[in-house]
Scaffold this active site. Sequence first.
Site, mmCIF file in Angstrom:
data_model
loop_
_atom_site.group_PDB
_atom_site.id
_atom_site.type_symbol
_atom_site.label_atom_id
_atom_site.label_comp_id
_atom_site.label_asym_id
_atom_site.label_seq_id
_atom_site.Cartn_x
_atom_site.Cartn_y
_atom_site.Cartn_z
ATOM 1 C CE LYS A 140 49.639 76.148 42.368
ATOM 2 N NZ LYS A 140 49.994 75.613 43.715
ATOM 3 N NE ARG A 200 43.532 76.952 44.041
ATOM 4 C CZ ARG A 200 44.611 77.757 44.106
ATOM 5 N NH1 ARG A 200 44.867 78.602 43.144
ATOM 6 N NH2 ARG A 200 45.425 77.688 45.129
ATOM 7 N NE ARG A 258 53.329 80.995 50.130
ATOM 8 C CZ ARG A 258 52.443 80.429 49.309
ATOM 9 N NH1 ARG A 258 52.784 80.101 48.068
ATOM 10 N NH2 ARG A 258 51.223 80.156 49.745
ATOM 11 N NE ARG A 293 49.263 83.286 50.460
ATOM 12 C CZ ARG A 293 49.120 82.482 49.412
ATOM 13 N NH1 ARG A 293 49.970 82.555 48.403
ATOM 14 N NH2 ARG A 293 48.144 81.623 49.372
ATOM 15 N NE ARG A 311 46.288 77.628 51.030
ATOM 16 C CZ ARG A 311 47.530 78.090 51.167
ATOM 17 N NH1 ARG A 311 48.027 78.324 52.356
ATOM 18 N NH2 ARG A 311 48.270 78.321 50.112
#
Length: 216
Positions: A15, A90, A129, A162, A173
């Site tokens: 996203k 969300r 990431r 992160r 998550r």
Amino acid sequence: MPTYIVLLGPPGVGKGTQAGILAKRLNLPHISSGDIFRENIKKDTELGKLAQSYMSKGELVPDDLTIAMIRERFSRPDCERGAILDGFPRTPAQADNLENMLSGFGGKVNLVPFITAPSEVLMERLVGRWTCRAKGHIFHERFNPPKAPGVCDIEGSPLFQRDDDKAETVIHRIAVYQEQTMPLVQYYQNRGVLAEINGYAPIEDVTSQMVSALKK
Ligand code: ADP
Ligand code: ADP
């Protein structure tokens, strides 16, 4: 007429990456709720302190806090022409609020690209990431590497991993997404704005699918 695009999909599906590309192409602001929370944590604001405890566990930040933060963002004039929303809404309560907010300036959600990929792909993407400290630009150590390891191509700032991209938090998550965010698929399908996008494809291919959906 303003154009509002909501990117919907699980953590790690792409996203943020796609929102960055689309925002540049369409010259619209990229609004990432996660980036705004992280900015608040960096500046040690009250909102940042409250949000951090939820984010580090991979839980959603409560709706009232999240909605207030997005309302503040939408009070700035750059959102009047439209926006690319990444990570918000969300929950159905957030989506209802967004609808009210946009109707306030004669707009509505025009398109919801619903991006999907298998869970094992999401895991592989998130644990690799690397995020830019200055502006949140996104890289991947294998799939989209920066020119120099650990340095953002665009800002020259350091890249970091992160905390919530650890494997055990990612699993949680994804479960939170399935429980709390998946109802939005039906929500936006009912409004006739959902476009299914295959996120398990090279970055440029995913962008092309979104651009075709926009033209329709
Ligand atoms: P999200 O915002 O949905 O969590 P991101 O855009 O941050 O997802 O992407 C998660 C990770 O996957 C990043 O490291 C990014 O570079 C990488 N990535 C994004 N899109 C693709 C793609 N189509 N193919 C391979 N890797 C991708
Ligand atoms: P991802 O890129 O993996 O989808 P985000 O950066 O969008 O992750 O979000 C990181 C975290 O910030 C979420 O796990 C959640 O704790 C919080 N968050 C972001 N957006 C929202 C939202 N709309 N509602 C509640 N919590 C949110």
